[in-house]
Structures are given as C-alpha cells and as structure tokens.
Design a protein around this motif. Structure first.
Motif, PDB file in Angstrom:
ATOM      1  N   ASN A  32       0.826  -1.211   0.000  1.00  0.00           N
ATOM      2  CA  ASN A  32       0.000   0.000   0.000  1.00  0.00           C
ATOM      3  C   ASN A  32       0.858   1.259   0.000  1.00  0.00           C
ATOM      4  OD1 ASN A  32      -2.334  -1.527   0.004  1.00  0.00           O
ATOM      5  ND2 ASN A  32      -2.560  -1.446   2.220  1.00  0.00           N
ATOM      6  N   ASN A  69      -9.824   4.568  -4.846  1.00  0.00           N
ATOM      7  CA  ASN A  69      -9.877   3.175  -5.295  1.00  0.00           C
ATOM      8  C   ASN A  69      -8.786   2.332  -4.643  1.00  0.00           C
ATOM      9  OD1 ASN A  69     -12.112   3.577  -6.942  1.00  0.00           O
ATOM     10  ND2 ASN A  69     -10.871   4.104  -8.716  1.00  0.00           N
ATOM     11  N   ASN A  70      -7.593   2.889  -4.529  1.00  0.00           N
ATOM     12  CA  ASN A  70      -6.501   2.158  -3.888  1.00  0.00           C
ATOM     13  C   ASN A  70      -6.804   1.912  -2.409  1.00  0.00           C
ATOM     14  OD1 ASN A  70      -5.156   2.175  -6.318  1.00  0.00           O
ATOM     15  ND2 ASN A  70      -3.719   3.783  -5.745  1.00  0.00           N
ATOM     16  N   ARG A  72      -9.795   1.717  -1.032  1.00  0.00           N
ATOM     17  CA  ARG A  72     -10.884   0.736  -0.972  1.00  0.00           C
ATOM     18  C   ARG A  72     -10.361  -0.674  -1.170  1.00  0.00           C
ATOM     19  NH1 ARG A  72     -13.461  -1.266  -5.050  1.00  0.00           N
ATOM     20  NH2 ARG A  72     -12.825   0.409  -6.426  1.00  0.00           N
ATOM     21  N   GLU A  73      -9.483  -0.851  -2.166  1.00  0.00           N
ATOM     22  CA  GLU A  73      -8.899  -2.169  -2.422  1.00  0.00           C
ATOM     23  C   GLU A  73      -8.057  -2.640  -1.238  1.00  0.00           C
ATOM     24  OE1 GLU A  73      -6.750  -1.726  -6.076  1.00  0.00           O
ATOM     25  OE2 GLU A  73      -8.580  -1.479  -7.262  1.00  0.00           O
ATOM     26  N   MET A  75      -8.495  -1.828   1.925  1.00  0.00           N
ATOM     27  CA  MET A  75      -9.407  -2.201   3.010  1.00  0.00           C
ATOM     28  C   MET A  75     -10.073  -3.549   2.736  1.00  0.00           C
ATOM     29  SD  MET A  75      -9.150  -0.103   5.425  1.00  0.00           S
ATOM     30  CE  MET A  75     -10.562  -0.545   6.403  1.00  0.00           C
ATOM     31  N   GLU A  76     -10.411  -3.809   1.489  1.00  0.00           N
ATOM     32  CA  GLU A  76     -11.006  -5.107   1.143  1.00  0.00           C
ATOM     33  C   GLU A  76     -10.009  -6.230   1.383  1.00  0.00           C
ATOM     34  OE1 GLU A  76     -12.281  -4.584  -2.898  1.00  0.00           O
ATOM     35  OE2 GLU A  76     -14.091  -3.502  -2.322  1.00  0.00           O
ATOM     36  N   ALA A  77      -8.755  -6.022   1.024  1.00  0.00           N
ATOM     37  CA  ALA A  77      -7.731  -7.043   1.236  1.00  0.00           C
ATOM     38  C   ALA A  77      -7.499  -7.274   2.729  1.00  0.00           C
ATOM     39  CB  ALA A  77      -6.423  -6.640   0.554  1.00  0.00           C
ATOM     40  N   GLN A  78      -7.462  -6.203   3.508  1.00  0.00           N
ATOM     41  CA  GLN A  78      -7.278  -6.341   4.949  1.00  0.00           C
ATOM     42  C   GLN A  78      -8.476  -7.022   5.593  1.00  0.00           C
ATOM     43  OE1 GLN A  78      -6.502  -2.324   6.175  1.00  0.00           O
ATOM     44  NE2 GLN A  78      -4.376  -2.383   5.494  1.00  0.00           N
ATOM     45  N   SER A  79      -9.658  -6.708   5.111  1.00  0.00           N
ATOM     46  CA  SER A  79     -10.875  -7.337   5.629  1.00  0.00           C
ATOM     47  C   SER A  79     -10.887  -8.837   5.328  1.00  0.00           C
ATOM     48  CB  SER A  79     -12.102  -6.671   5.021  1.00  0.00           C
ATOM     49  OG  SER A  79     -13.271  -7.301   5.454  1.00  0.00           O
ATOM     50  N   ALA A  80     -10.476  -9.206   4.132  1.00  0.00           N
ATOM     51  CA  ALA A  80     -10.419 -10.624   3.764  1.00  0.00           C
ATOM     52  C   ALA A  80      -9.384 -11.358   4.626  1.00  0.00           C
ATOM     53  CB  ALA A  80     -10.078 -10.772   2.287  1.00  0.00           C
ATOM     54  N   GLN A  83     -10.894 -11.788   8.089  1.00  0.00           N
ATOM     55  CA  GLN A  83     -11.941 -12.796   8.077  1.00  0.00           C
ATOM     56  C   GLN A  83     -11.345 -14.208   8.026  1.00  0.00           C
ATOM     57  OE1 GLN A  83     -14.686 -12.413   4.828  1.00  0.00           O
ATOM     58  NE2 GLN A  83     -16.136 -13.854   5.701  1.00  0.00           N
TER      59      GLN A  83
END
Length: 115
Positions: A32, A69-70, A72-73, A75-80, A83
């Motif tokens: 990041n 966009n960067n 958001r991507e 945060m999605e990767a960190q969330s995955a 999880q």
C-alpha cells in the motif's frame, strides 16, 4: 488425543495463524505504501505539463479517484485477511475444545411382561 495434547496443538496453531496473519498484514502495508508513493510520483511528474486550470482540476479529480480506489482495495484485502484469520482461529479452538465422543449407552428394551 487427550486435553493436554489438544491444548498444546491449539497453542501451536494460534502461533502459526498469528505469524502468518502478521506477515501478510505487513506485506499488505508495504504494498500500500509503495502504491501510494507510485501514484504521487506519477501525478507529480504530470504536474509541470498542466497549462490550464481545467486540466489541473481534471488531474486533481483523477488523483482523488485513484487514491480512493486504492484505499478501498486495501481495506477489502485487509478485511479478507481478518476474516480468514478469524475463521482459522475459530476452527483451531473448535478442534481443541471439542468433547471426546463417548459411546452412547444402549437404550433398555421394555419388557413385554411389564405391560
């Protein structure tokens, strides 16, 4: 497997899960930061080419969209990652604390004479 062995296995599993999660989180953070510097460098190189205010505003809009966009991507990767780590941890605890299945006693047959 007795309770001591299961607890020892739980400790090992949690250590491995945490080590892997921290390694992946550090790798995501590094990527990041590199991406952030690359975006800033790219737009910084384009800045001297700006001759009109409308071009500047367009470039500023594009820069904002790219950053958004960067982020958001990321945060999605960190969330995955979070999880999957929580799922692995839950499975490790379930394995460690599941009760040994004892054989069930057979039900007594009702005698016909008692009826």
């Amino acid at each position: 497997m007795n309770i001591v062995e299961r607890q020892t296995q739980l400790g090992r599993s949690l250590y491995e899960i945490n080590t892997q999660a921290m390694t992946e989180a550090a790798d995501l953070a590094r990527k990041n930061v590199e991406q952030y510097f690359e975006v800033n460098r790219t737009f910084g190189e384009r800045l001297p080419e700006v001759r009109e205010i409308s071009t500047f505003f367009e470039m500023q809009r594009e820069y904002g969209e790219t950053l958004w966009n960067n982020a958001r991507e990321a945060m999605e990767a960190q969330s995955a990652l979070f999880q999957s780590t929580m799922t692995e941890t839950r499975e490790a605890f379930e394995t460690a604390f599941k009760a040994e299945e004892a054989p069930k006693p057979k039900a007594k047959k009702a005698s016909k004479e008692a009826a």
